[in-house]
Design an enzyme around this catalytic site. Sequence first.
Site, PDB file in Angstrom:
ATOM      1  N   VAL A 203      32.694  44.316  66.786  1.00 34.26           N
ATOM      2  CA  VAL A 203      33.239  45.559  66.068  1.00 34.26           C
ATOM      3  C   VAL A 203      34.259  44.754  65.601  1.00 34.26           C
ATOM      4  O   VAL A 203      35.373  44.047  66.039  1.00 34.26           O
ATOM      5  CB  VAL A 203      34.160  46.438  67.191  1.00 34.26           C
ATOM      6  N   HIS A 204      34.985  45.376  63.997  1.00 37.88           N
ATOM      7  CA  HIS A 204      36.027  44.888  63.099  1.00 37.88           C
ATOM      8  C   HIS A 204      36.352  45.421  62.214  1.00 37.88           C
ATOM      9  O   HIS A 204      37.320  45.655  61.239  1.00 37.88           O
ATOM     10  CB  HIS A 204      34.898  42.895  62.448  1.00 37.88           C
TER      11      HIS A 204
END
Length: 377
Positions: A203-204
């Site tokens: 996740v970013h």
Amino acid sequence: MKPAFVFGTRPEIIKLSPVIRAFIEAGIKPLLIHTGQHYDYEMSRVFLEELELPEIDYHLEVGSGTQAEQTGKAMIEIERVLMKEKPDVTLVQGDTNTVLAGALASVKLKIPVAHVEAGLRSFDRTMPEEINRILADHASEVLFPPTEEARRNLEREGITENVYVVGNTVVDAVLQNAEVAEKKSDVLERFDLKPGEYLLITVHRAENTDSRDNLEKLVEILESLPMRAIYPMHPRTRNRLKGFGLLKRVENIENLTITKPLGYLDFLRLEKNAFAIMTDSGGIQEEAIILNVPCLTLRYNTERPETVKAGGNVLVGLEKERAMNYLRRLMEEGEFYERMAKAKNPFGDGKAGKRIVEILLELYKAGKLKVRSSRFI
Ligand code: UD1
Ligand code: UDP
């Protein structure tokens, strides 16, 4: 012909590597310009080494900053290099601030821009990437959409000339490296993971990490995972989790292993052997369907709708119940699992890089690799 590549982040290095290789195979050594948008060893240098790319000609060391700081600084530095080197074409890939900076700096010097992975649209103008995609496509002279769907997005915006559907270079990169990864990487052994028995998580995205509410929803999903999971964490997310006081909570989840970002070979092997992937990454949604691994996307929209239509990807957003429901079905319904895993890769045959080079060389030889005054004459 003298081509210049402008790139600066992890996915750009990976997805441009097949195009750089194809130029070298055609006897042309391209100019490599790295903006330094990503600068940690494990976000940049590791990929240059693993993919055996030639030395970078210019390191611009732009680094992190606000949207305008990063884009503006990159534009100034890229312009300086392009003015000195005068390449015949500037290649950019994807939708980062580096791409926007490279495309704008280049077209204004009347150096034509070739956009690899053109035409993607999430139809969400609150994402910085969506603005970058639209503006880069409109600044480009030659456009390489990966799929028909992406080509149609360009057509809808009036871009119909010098548009070539070539497939996505992500397939080339996977095919060129998956076997090497199986042989060289010991990532499963290092983390004591068994093939088919763990989830791979990344996740970013700004929309998931910049607000405490959304990050907390992510933490709740991570706390509910029904099997062992590994999460190579992007530095952006680590910083935000820390800033919002949530990092310890994540580190304390028993069946979740948090690591630094991993090299490409380790990451490919992790993807290939995962039970399923949960991500908000663009490139990882693509790699999942190429490697026959079910993907749950932690977003509410995607600029890769082909993966959803093919049946290999489901948008679950940050909805814990929805995510857990799909995970349960994948674990309990063999037929459902098979259907997702066997979804057909919509991104082509792995020869996109070669096609891009052939097309650019043809345009160049015909004297057509130029910034035209209008697309419509
Ligand atoms: C950028 C792209 C995104 C892409 C992603 C690939 C934009 C607007 N976003 O997001 O589309 O999916 O790259 O990974 O261009 N940081 C480090 N070390 C690094 C790089 C970044 O610590 O080497 C940290 C810094 O705190 C920085 C933050 O990560 O402020 C965000 O970096 P940035 O380049 O602005 O955006 P990404 O989130 O990496
Ligand atoms: N990747 C990697 N190591 C990691 C995470 C991702 O090598 O720890 C690779 C992944 O295989 C894919 C690319 O990085 O090719 C995706 O990059 P990212 O998710 O940062 O960006 P996006 O594709 O969303 O722009």
